[in-house]
Design a protein around this motif. Sequence first.
Motif, PDB file in Angstrom:
ATOM      1  N   VAL A  55       0.842  -1.203   0.000  1.00 48.68           N
ATOM      2  CA  VAL A  55       0.000   0.000   0.000  1.00 48.68           C
ATOM      3  C   VAL A  55       0.872   1.247   0.000  1.00 48.68           C
ATOM      4  O   VAL A  55       0.625   2.195  -0.740  1.00 48.68           O
ATOM      5  N   LEU A  56       1.904   1.255   0.844  1.00 51.30           N
ATOM      6  CA  LEU A  56       2.804   2.393   0.920  1.00 51.30           C
ATOM      7  C   LEU A  56       3.475   2.646  -0.425  1.00 51.30           C
ATOM      8  O   LEU A  56       3.596   3.787  -0.864  1.00 51.30           O
ATOM      9  N   GLY A  57       3.896   1.586  -1.088  1.00 52.97           N
ATOM     10  CA  GLY A  57       4.517   1.735  -2.397  1.00 52.97           C
ATOM     11  C   GLY A  57       3.567   2.343  -3.409  1.00 52.97           C
ATOM     12  O   GLY A  57       3.941   3.223  -4.182  1.00 52.97           O
ATOM     13  N   ALA A  58       2.321   1.901  -3.399  1.00 53.63           N
ATOM     14  CA  ALA A  58       1.324   2.447  -4.324  1.00 53.63           C
ATOM     15  C   ALA A  58       1.057   3.910  -4.028  1.00 53.63           C
ATOM     16  O   ALA A  58       0.964   4.740  -4.939  1.00 53.63           O
ATOM     17  N   ILE A  59       0.955   4.242  -2.749  1.00 52.58           N
ATOM     18  CA  ILE A  59       0.695   5.632  -2.373  1.00 52.58           C
ATOM     19  C   ILE A  59       1.859   6.521  -2.788  1.00 52.58           C
ATOM     20  O   ILE A  59       1.659   7.598  -3.342  1.00 52.58           O
ATOM     21  N   SER A  60       3.076   6.077  -2.532  1.00 54.14           N
ATOM     22  CA  SER A  60       4.227   6.909  -2.869  1.00 54.14           C
ATOM     23  C   SER A  60       4.416   7.023  -4.381  1.00 54.14           C
ATOM     24  O   SER A  60       4.920   8.023  -4.863  1.00 54.14           O
ATOM     25  N   PHE A  61       3.992   6.013  -5.118  1.00 59.00           N
ATOM     26  CA  PHE A  61       4.098   6.073  -6.577  1.00 59.00           C
ATOM     27  C   PHE A  61       3.203   7.159  -7.134  1.00 59.00           C
ATOM     28  O   PHE A  61       3.566   7.896  -8.028  1.00 59.00           O
ATOM     29  N   PHE A  62       1.995   7.311  -6.572  1.00 55.40           N
ATOM     30  CA  PHE A  62       1.043   8.294  -7.054  1.00 55.40           C
ATOM     31  C   PHE A  62       1.122   9.616  -6.296  1.00 55.40           C
ATOM     32  O   PHE A  62       0.548  10.601  -6.719  1.00 55.40           O
ATOM     33  N   GLY A  63       1.823   9.628  -5.161  1.00 53.56           N
ATOM     34  CA  GLY A  63       1.914  10.827  -4.335  1.00 53.56           C
ATOM     35  C   GLY A  63       2.993  11.766  -4.829  1.00 53.56           C
ATOM     36  O   GLY A  63       3.743  11.480  -5.752  1.00 53.56           O
ATOM     37  N   PRO A  64       3.083  12.944  -4.204  1.00 51.66           N
ATOM     38  CA  PRO A  64       4.094  13.923  -4.608  1.00 51.66           C
ATOM     39  C   PRO A  64       5.495  13.463  -4.235  1.00 51.66           C
ATOM     40  O   PRO A  64       5.692  12.798  -3.235  1.00 51.66           O
ATOM     41  N   ALA A  65       6.450  13.820  -5.057  1.00 47.91           N
ATOM     42  CA  ALA A  65       7.840  13.468  -4.768  1.00 47.91           C
ATOM     43  C   ALA A  65       8.351  14.374  -3.656  1.00 47.91           C
ATOM     44  O   ALA A  65       8.035  15.546  -3.605  1.00 47.91           O
ATOM     45  N   ALA A  66       9.106  13.800  -2.763  1.00 52.36           N
ATOM     46  CA  ALA A  66       9.659  14.576  -1.650  1.00 52.36           C
ATOM     47  C   ALA A  66      11.018  14.008  -1.306  1.00 52.36           C
ATOM     48  O   ALA A  66      11.329  12.869  -1.623  1.00 52.36           O
ATOM     49  N   SER A  67      11.806  14.812  -0.660  1.00 57.96           N
ATOM     50  CA  SER A  67      13.113  14.327  -0.240  1.00 57.96           C
ATOM     51  C   SER A  67      13.246  14.473   1.261  1.00 57.96           C
ATOM     52  O   SER A  67      12.667  15.365   1.861  1.00 57.96           O
ATOM     53  N   ALA A  68      13.998  13.601   1.836  1.00 59.44           N
ATOM     54  CA  ALA A  68      14.166  13.609   3.289  1.00 59.44           C
ATOM     55  C   ALA A  68      15.103  14.724   3.697  1.00 59.44           C
ATOM     56  O   ALA A  68      16.082  15.007   3.031  1.00 59.44           O
ATOM     57  N   SER A  69      14.765  15.368   4.783  1.00 61.99           N
ATOM     58  CA  SER A  69      15.652  16.350   5.390  1.00 61.99           C
ATOM     59  C   SER A  69      16.510  15.600   6.389  1.00 61.99           C
ATOM     60  O   SER A  69      16.010  15.126   7.398  1.00 61.99           O
ATOM     61  N   VAL A  70      17.788  15.470   6.087  1.00 60.16           N
ATOM     62  CA  VAL A  70      18.666  14.662   6.925  1.00 60.16           C
ATOM     63  C   VAL A  70      19.514  15.571   7.795  1.00 60.16           C
ATOM     64  O   VAL A  70      20.057  16.562   7.330  1.00 60.16           O
ATOM     65  N   GLU A  71      19.595  15.225   9.062  1.00 64.45           N
ATOM     66  CA  GLU A  71      20.469  15.964   9.955  1.00 64.45           C
ATOM     67  C   GLU A  71      21.283  14.980  10.768  1.00 64.45           C
ATOM     68  O   GLU A  71      20.804  13.907  11.119  1.00 64.45           O
ATOM     69  N   ASN A  72      22.498  15.338  11.052  1.00 57.56           N
ATOM     70  CA  ASN A  72      23.366  14.469  11.837  1.00 57.56           C
ATOM     71  C   ASN A  72      23.142  14.780  13.306  1.00 57.56           C
ATOM     72  O   ASN A  72      23.569  15.810  13.797  1.00 57.56           O
ATOM     73  N   ALA A  73      22.465  13.897  14.017  1.00 54.34           N
ATOM     74  CA  ALA A  73      22.131  14.129  15.411  1.00 54.34           C
ATOM     75  C   ALA A  73      23.318  13.853  16.317  1.00 54.34           C
ATOM     76  O   ALA A  73      23.452  14.462  17.357  1.00 54.34           O
ATOM     77  N   SER A  74      24.153  12.936  15.949  1.00 54.89           N
ATOM     78  CA  SER A  74      25.369  12.629  16.708  1.00 54.89           C
ATOM     79  C   SER A  74      26.280  11.817  15.808  1.00 54.89           C
ATOM     80  O   SER A  74      25.939  11.510  14.679  1.00 54.89           O
ATOM     81  N   ALA A  75      27.409  11.444  16.329  1.00 56.60           N
ATOM     82  CA  ALA A  75      28.357  10.683  15.529  1.00 56.60           C
ATOM     83  C   ALA A  75      27.861   9.268  15.250  1.00 56.60           C
ATOM     84  O   ALA A  75      28.319   8.622  14.325  1.00 56.60           O
ATOM     85  N   THR A  76      26.914   8.770  16.047  1.00 59.82           N
ATOM     86  CA  THR A  76      26.500   7.380  15.904  1.00 59.82           C
ATOM     87  C   THR A  76      25.130   7.196  15.278  1.00 59.82           C
ATOM     88  O   THR A  76      24.756   6.083  14.983  1.00 59.82           O
ATOM     89  N   ARG A  77      24.372   8.262  15.079  1.00 58.65           N
ATOM     90  CA  ARG A  77      23.058   8.084  14.479  1.00 58.65           C
ATOM     91  C   ARG A  77      22.698   9.282  13.602  1.00 58.65           C
ATOM     92  O   ARG A  77      23.201  10.374  13.787  1.00 58.65           O
ATOM     93  N   THR A  78      21.824   9.028  12.659  1.00 52.71           N
ATOM     94  CA  THR A  78      21.326  10.072  11.774  1.00 52.71           C
ATOM     95  C   THR A  78      19.815  10.118  11.911  1.00 52.71           C
ATOM     96  O   THR A  78      19.159   9.087  12.029  1.00 52.71           O
ATOM     97  N   VAL A  79      19.272  11.329  11.878  1.00 50.33           N
ATOM     98  CA  VAL A  79      17.835  11.530  12.054  1.00 50.33           C
ATOM     99  C   VAL A  79      17.298  12.292  10.855  1.00 50.33           C
ATOM    100  O   VAL A  79      17.959  13.184  10.325  1.00 50.33           O
ATOM    101  N   VAL A  80      16.100  11.925  10.408  1.00 52.77           N
ATOM    102  CA  VAL A  80      15.410  12.694   9.371  1.00 52.77           C
ATOM    103  C   VAL A  80      14.174  13.319  10.000  1.00 52.77           C
ATOM    104  O   VAL A  80      13.591  12.763  10.932  1.00 52.77           O
ATOM    105  N   VAL A  81      13.790  14.467   9.475  1.00 52.36           N
ATOM    106  CA  VAL A  81      12.551  15.117   9.886  1.00 52.36           C
ATOM    107  C   VAL A  81      11.588  14.980   8.717  1.00 52.36           C
ATOM    108  O   VAL A  81      11.886  15.401   7.600  1.00 52.36           O
ATOM    109  N   VAL A  82      10.442  14.369   8.960  1.00 51.00           N
ATOM    110  CA  VAL A  82       9.462  14.104   7.914  1.00 51.00           C
ATOM    111  C   VAL A  82       8.866  15.420   7.422  1.00 51.00           C
ATOM    112  O   VAL A  82       8.434  16.247   8.221  1.00 51.00           O
ATOM    113  N   LYS A  83       8.853  15.608   6.114  1.00 50.17           N
ATOM    114  CA  LYS A  83       8.260  16.795   5.499  1.00 50.17           C
ATOM    115  C   LYS A  83       6.793  16.528   5.151  1.00 50.17           C
ATOM    116  O   LYS A  83       6.379  15.369   5.008  1.00 50.17           O
ATOM    117  N   HIS A  84       6.042  17.603   4.967  1.00 51.57           N
ATOM    118  CA  HIS A  84       4.632  17.485   4.588  1.00 51.57           C
ATOM    119  C   HIS A  84       4.508  16.685   3.285  1.00 51.57           C
ATOM    120  O   HIS A  84       5.202  16.960   2.312  1.00 51.57           O
TER     121      HIS A  84
END
Length: 87
Positions: free
Chosen positions: A10-39
């Motif tokens: 279902v997610l694949g179908a929704i994303s195929f027909f939904g708007p294209a978006a890119s992840a906002s990536v931020e480096n939270a620390s040296a050991t992990r990376t966090v993304v903030v979900v965009k609209h």
Amino acid sequence: PLLTLAALIVLGAISFFGPAASASVENASATRTVVVVKHGETLWDIAQAVDPQGDTRDTVVRIMELNSLTSTSVDAGQRLEIPQTQR
């Protein structure tokens, strides 16, 4: 496993027909990376952005596991830890 597979389809179908978006990536620390979900962004979009060479389905599952998500639904502004790619 069946529920996860159905959700990914279902997610694949929704994303195929939904708007294209890119992840906002931020480096939270040296050991992990966090993304903030965009609209309008989906977990599938984020998985593709953080590991474009990998299998998106596997990346979605890994993101869900890292963040203890029980569904593939995400909300704008939500912060998600993402897996480190091995490439």
